[in-house]
Design a protein around this motif. Structure first.
Motif, short mmCIF file in Angstrom:
data_model
loop_
_atom_site.label_atom_id
_atom_site.label_comp_id
_atom_site.label_asym_id
_atom_site.label_seq_id
_atom_site.Cartn_x
_atom_site.Cartn_y
_atom_site.Cartn_z
N LEU A 260 0.83 -1.20 0.00
CA LEU A 260 0.00 0.00 0.00
C LEU A 260 0.87 1.26 0.00
N MET A 261 1.99 1.24 0.70
CA MET A 261 2.88 2.39 0.68
C MET A 261 3.48 2.59 -0.70
N ALA A 262 3.84 1.50 -1.39
CA ALA A 262 4.38 1.62 -2.75
C ALA A 262 3.33 2.21 -3.69
N GLU A 263 2.07 1.82 -3.52
CA GLU A 263 1.01 2.39 -4.34
C GLU A 263 0.85 3.88 -4.07
N ALA A 264 0.96 4.27 -2.81
CA ALA A 264 0.85 5.68 -2.45
C ALA A 264 2.00 6.48 -3.07
N ALA A 265 3.22 5.94 -3.00
CA ALA A 265 4.37 6.64 -3.56
C ALA A 265 4.25 6.78 -5.07
#
Length: 620
Positions: A260-265
């Motif tokens: 989810l953090m990679a998607e946000a970035a």
């Protein structure tokens, strides 16, 4: 008056001429030329500059007064309406504080008891016994129970249910100056929880309890139930367990958080990804609720500083990125801070299934926010619980990990309804196991004598679509008071998260499209006992048809609750409960809706009655 005066002052004689950039439509000159020629034009028409200014003054004063009055009324309405923070923290938050000795009495932890004394008085007057209390186990580790107090307020109402909260050792009101006996760990925390239950039984006289657990608290409770005989030796009975945002595998929860953090970035960039992750997946409220800010300020420190944070709550650090990572200009990306305090911990579906073969296993409700970093994939093991009246899984729309703060009323309503269902169904099961099977003739005492009807496809869709439209208009006329939400469908893009009941009604209307193929009976009025027999007959018949024709669609029913002493016309259906079945022994409620002019208690009461009817209809 101030607004009118300022408006009149701004409209001076010099400002009556056109702006320098635009030529005057009358003279074709700019501002300087118009200033010289306009007085002559007004003088030729018998008007002076003073007369013209008076003509402007009167309407401007009137318009200014109306605008000021309108703004004043709006200000008074906003001032009279409580803020979201006030609504969240409403109620009596006084509590009794007790110290529970743990670790052979070397240290103690704080136990708080919240009681709704007015609700208890009402129960005493009506001759109704007090319902079992709820023990709330907080997230973390190291995040004290302060942020769960708003939920305890809503669970205590309206029947005087007591709520207990305790701060785990090392945080909040249970901080220690030195490392305690046995240190910090999951096993030690389970033993502390056992000590709390034993204290509630021996010192406070509680003989049964529901347990609500959030995040790490859920891992703590399920570890104790499945592997450490929690509830077997403490002297009190665990009636049910409610998990909110609890994964069954710590490593999988970490992987989902990284994804989810990679998607946000990838959507908002590395610099804004951490903030976007927080507002979307943890808590979308801005400003942060006071109770949550207090909990973080009272978090574990000192000897317990290493025993803090679970999953994405550990925090994030900028570190060198790998080749496939989304990185900033310096080649860095976000990584979870430190090692997980539960690294390698997991419970499998087979473990849960084996435990729930026991008759003593408490029913399990699993809740999660729609955007929680504990995703649906992290719930796989919990689905091993017996689905028949002992396991339920529900999502809370538009919320992250702290759904009880973002949408407090809806979360509390689901939990209260679950508690009532468990208590009613447990009593019925106990009578059946004791040889006192509940017959259909006994149902009126448990179900009441309200009238029901079965709705066909056209009736159900028309009614649900009409309710959805009315609810949508109501929402537009009086939108909910909610602070600025920062969650969006795409990561990080700010928008207002709206929890409109019209959406549920609209979804049920679409669900009702497949009602036509079911040979549901058409009767003007039927009492619950007749409805039980009809449900059993319809689903049994549909199951036979499915087997013969190899159909994959699930049988569906729409039950309409009628107003008292009325016939089953469209105008008197006050609530609709939608039901579908996997088979005769696995029937579930898809959703429910009530007429827009009725309180939500009508819908909840209808769901409660249908739950009892389904329990009776699926009896072997």
């Amino acid at each position: 008056q101030v607004l009118a005066q300022s408006m009149y002052t701004e409209v001076s004689m010099a400002n009556l001429a056109p702006s320098p950039s635009l030529p005057c439509p009358r003279t074709g000159l700019g501002r300087a030329g118009s200033a010289a020629i306009l007085p002559a034009m007004y003088a030729f028409r018998g008007e002076t500059w003073g007369q013209k200014a008076i003509q402007f003054k009167v309407p401007l004063i009137c318009l200014g007064s109306l605008a000021a009055a309108r703004q004043l009324r709006k200000f008074r309405r906003l001032r009279a309406r409580p803020s979201f923070e006030e609504q969240l923290s409403e109620g009596n938050n006084d509590y009794d504080k007790m110290r529970v000795p743990v670790r052979d009495g070397s240290v103690s932890i704080a136990l708080k008891r919240f009681m709704d004394k007015e609700g208890m008085a009402r129960s005493v007057v009506r001759g109704i016994p007090a319902p079992p209390p709820v023990l709330l186990v907080h997230d973390g580790p190291g995040l004290p129970s302060r942020y769960l107090e708003p939920l305890s307020t809503r669970l205590r109402r309206p029947n005087g249910r007591a709520c207990y909260l305790y701060d785990q050792l090392g945080c909040g009101q249970s901080k220690v100056e030195s490392k305690p006996l046995g240190g910090f760990g999951l096993k030690q925390s389970v033993e502390d929880l056992k000590s709390v239950l034993r204290y509630m039984c021996d010192e406070l006289g509680e003989n049964e309890v529901h347990i609500f657990a959030h995040g790490f608290g859920g891992a703590l409770v399920m570890e104790g139930l499945l592997k450490d005989q929690l509830g077997q030796t403490e002297g009190l009975r665990i009636r049910s367990v409610i998990l909110l945002g609890t994964p069954s595998n710590a490593d999988e929860a970490d992987e989902e958080a990284r994804r989810l953090m990679a998607e946000a970035a990838a959507v908002v960039g590395v610099y804004d990804a951490a903030q976007s992750f927080w507002f979307r997946h943890v808590c979308a409220l801005k400003p942060q609720p006071e109770c949550l800010a207090d909990a973080y300020s009272q978090g574990a420190d000192g000897p317990a500083s290493d025993w803090r944070g679970f999953g994405a709550l550990r925090g994030w650090d900028l570190r060198p990125a790998d080749l496939n990572d989304v990185a900033d200009d310096l080649g860095k990306t976000w990584r979870l801070r430190g090692d997980s305090c539960l690294k390698g911990w997991s419970l499998t579906r087979s473990d849960v299934a084996e435990f729930y073969r026991k008759k003593s296993a408490p029913p399990l409700l699993c809740l999660r926010g729609e955007h929680d970093f504990v995703t649906a994939a992290c719930f796989e093991a919990w689905r091993g619980a017996d689905a028949r009246l002992r396991y339920r899984e529900q999502n809370i729309g538009g919320c992250g990990h702290n759904a009880h703060l973002e949408h407090p009323e809806a979360t509390a309503a689901q939990i209260r309804l679950w508690l009532l269902d468990v208590e009613d169904n447990t009593n019925t099961r106990e009578r059946r196991e004791a040889g006192m099977s509940l017959s259909v003739s006994e149902a009126p005492q448990e179900l009441g004598m309200q009238k029901w009807t079965f709705l066909a496809q056209d009736e159900a869709r028309e009614r649900l679509n009409g309710w959805a439209s009315e609810l949508s208009w109501q929402h537009q006329r009086s939108p909910p008071e909610k602070p600025g939400a920062w969650r969006s469908v795409g990561q990080g893009l700010p928008h207002r998260a709206v929890f409109a009941p019209s959406r549920s009604a609209r979804r049920l209307a679409e669900w009702a499209r497949k009602l036509q193929g079911l040979p549901a009976p058409r009767s003007s009025q039927i009492i619950p006992t007749e409805a039980v027999a009809t449900i059993r007959e319809v689903f049994a018949r549909a199951q036979v048809v499915q087997r013969k024709l190899h159909l994959s669609s699930k049988p569906r029913l729409a039950l309409g609750l009628l107003e008292d002493d009325r016939t089953a016309t469209e105008a008197c259906v006050k609530a609709i409960v939608c039901v579908e079945a996997e088979n005769l022994n696995s029937v579930r409620i898809v959703g429910a809706a009530a007429a827009p002019d009725l309180p939500s208690e009508v819908r909840d009461g209808a769901v409660k009655q249908v739950t009892t009817m389904l329990s009776m209809a699926t009896q072997v």
